[in-house]
Motif scaffolding. Structure first.
Motif, mmCIF file in Angstrom:
data_model
loop_
_atom_site.group_PDB
_atom_site.id
_atom_site.type_symbol
_atom_site.label_atom_id
_atom_site.label_comp_id
_atom_site.label_asym_id
_atom_site.label_seq_id
_atom_site.Cartn_x
_atom_site.Cartn_y
_atom_site.Cartn_z
ATOM 1 N N TRP A 154 63.314 26.542 77.674
ATOM 2 C CA TRP A 154 64.580 26.215 78.315
ATOM 3 C C TRP A 154 65.257 27.505 78.730
ATOM 4 O O TRP A 154 65.217 28.496 77.988
ATOM 5 C CB TRP A 154 65.496 25.442 77.366
ATOM 6 N N THR A 189 68.905 29.214 80.661
ATOM 7 C CA THR A 189 70.232 29.041 81.241
ATOM 8 C C THR A 189 70.295 29.753 82.585
ATOM 9 O O THR A 189 69.937 30.927 82.694
ATOM 10 C CB THR A 189 71.334 29.602 80.327
ATOM 11 N N THR A 218 73.019 30.967 84.765
ATOM 12 C CA THR A 218 74.453 31.178 84.606
ATOM 13 C C THR A 218 75.222 30.928 85.891
ATOM 14 O O THR A 218 76.278 30.280 85.886
ATOM 15 C CB THR A 218 74.706 32.600 84.066
ATOM 16 N N ILE A 240 70.792 23.997 83.273
ATOM 17 C CA ILE A 240 69.789 24.316 82.256
ATOM 18 C C ILE A 240 68.434 23.928 82.850
ATOM 19 O O ILE A 240 68.252 22.802 83.322
ATOM 20 C CB ILE A 240 70.045 23.540 80.954
ATOM 21 N N PRO A 277 76.833 28.740 81.967
ATOM 22 C CA PRO A 277 76.004 28.620 80.767
ATOM 23 C C PRO A 277 75.258 29.928 80.500
ATOM 24 O O PRO A 277 74.754 30.562 81.420
ATOM 25 C CB PRO A 277 75.049 27.476 81.100
ATOM 26 N N ILE A 317 71.478 29.949 74.539
ATOM 27 C CA ILE A 317 70.792 28.661 74.418
ATOM 28 C C ILE A 317 69.919 28.646 73.168
ATOM 29 O O ILE A 317 69.359 29.676 72.770
ATOM 30 C CB ILE A 317 69.958 28.365 75.689
ATOM 31 N N PHE A 322 73.901 24.978 74.218
ATOM 32 C CA PHE A 322 74.150 26.180 75.001
ATOM 33 C C PHE A 322 75.636 26.515 75.012
ATOM 34 O O PHE A 322 76.483 25.670 74.684
ATOM 35 C CB PHE A 322 73.623 26.004 76.437
ATOM 36 N N GLU A 330 79.063 28.059 77.121
ATOM 37 C CA GLU A 330 79.643 28.130 78.455
ATOM 38 C C GLU A 330 80.642 29.289 78.476
ATOM 39 O O GLU A 330 81.765 29.172 77.989
ATOM 40 C CB GLU A 330 80.306 26.806 78.819
#
Length: 296
Positions: A69, A71, A73, A78, A104, A107, A117, A119
């Motif tokens: 997975w 992130t 940003t 995701i 994000p 994670i 995750f 933020e």
């Protein structure tokens, strides 16, 4: 004696940043400035997947034995990246974050298949359930900049980089418990849960590592160089934690008792960021200058 080998993977402008290792031994890393995710197989071969011109892949977490997975940003999503046809890596799935421009960043994956995750810009945490649904949880503090996150059992731990605190959620949507840091403006970033259950975190502005024991007692280990900028930290399977020192161009190890060992990186100003431990015990570090460092 620890041996350090540096493996070129990109040019310096691409910016290797986050890193993790899946159970198949592959090393995955983000190229934060190039909008790509890379995979280095055990034979040294490299593959890359492009997430788009405006993407900013930041942190990764293991999803399965051979997928991760990520992130994104700036893309506010995701992304699940893994092997596709003919063993090439590709985007398998992506999940949009409901709050626009939430950024994000950190994670982690839990044993139940959920993904948590942070933020950065929304003062919130997010959770993706096994059906791909996203739930957001306000952290209850303004402008704290929820940064990196780590999981253990049903719990998640996260750092408030601008809030000078570490937060703990004990399963599901339970209330957040905060641990205030003893020195102001310490800038906590990386965080991990060690094998003995203690939580360790890096204070990038404070020049220290923090530890929260299972008894809830918070202590600090001051680093020799107060400007060494500890950034990421990860637990070692046999105990202790490995961490990166962005400011002093080093990789360090801290024992469960707080004893420090530091290793200089071969390339000057290599900008070490993410760090991960492989199944074979080797330690991998993302160097923003276009390299991956391997410690064995």
């Amino acid at each position: 004696m620890t041996r350090i080998v540096e493996h070129p993977v990109t040019d310096a402008s691409a910016g290797p940043y986050g890193i993790t290792v899946t159970d198949d031994g592959a090393v995955w890393f983000t190229l934060v400035h190039a909008g790509q995710v890379g995979r280095r197989d055990v034979d040294g071969s490299l593959q890359f997947v492009d997430l788009g011109d405006t993407a900013q892949p930041s942190q990764l977490s293991r999803a399965t034995d051979e997928s991760v997975w990520v992130t994104d940003t700036t893309g506010n999503r995701i992304v699940h990246v893994g092997r596709g046809a003919r063993d090439s890596i590709r985007v398998l799935n992506e999940v949009s974050v409901p709050t626009m421009e939430s950024s994000p960043f950190g994670i982690t994956s839990l044993y139940d298949g959920t993904v948590w995750f942070t933020e950065l810009a929304a003062d919130a945490l997010g959770r993706v359930d096994i059906m791909g649904r996203v739930t957001e949880f306000p952290v209850g503090r303004s402008d704290g900049m929820a940064s990196m996150i780590a999981g253990s059992g049903e719990s998640v731990w996260f750092t408030l980089n601008q809030g000078n605190a570490v937060g703990h959620v004990r399963g599901g949507d339970a209330a957040i418990q905060y641990f205030e840091l003893p020195r102001p403006a310490s800038g906590p970033v990386g965080i991990t849960v060690a094998e003995d259950g203690a939580v360790w975190f890096a204070e990038v502005l404070g020049g220290a590592l923090g530890r929260i024991g299972r008894d809830g007692v918070l202590t600090e280990v001051l680093l020799p160089d107060s400007d060494s900028k500890p950034h990421a930290i990860t637990a070692a399977p046999a105990g202790g934690c490995w961490f990166t020192l962005w400011g002093s161009n080093q990789v360090g190890f801290v024992s469960d008792a707080g004893e420090l060992t530091l290793h200089d990186l071969p390339t000057p100003a290599s900008e070490p960021h993410g760090i991960a431990v492989a199944p074979d015990g080797h330690v991998w570090v993302a160097l923003e200058r276009g390299l991956l460092a391997e410690l064995a």
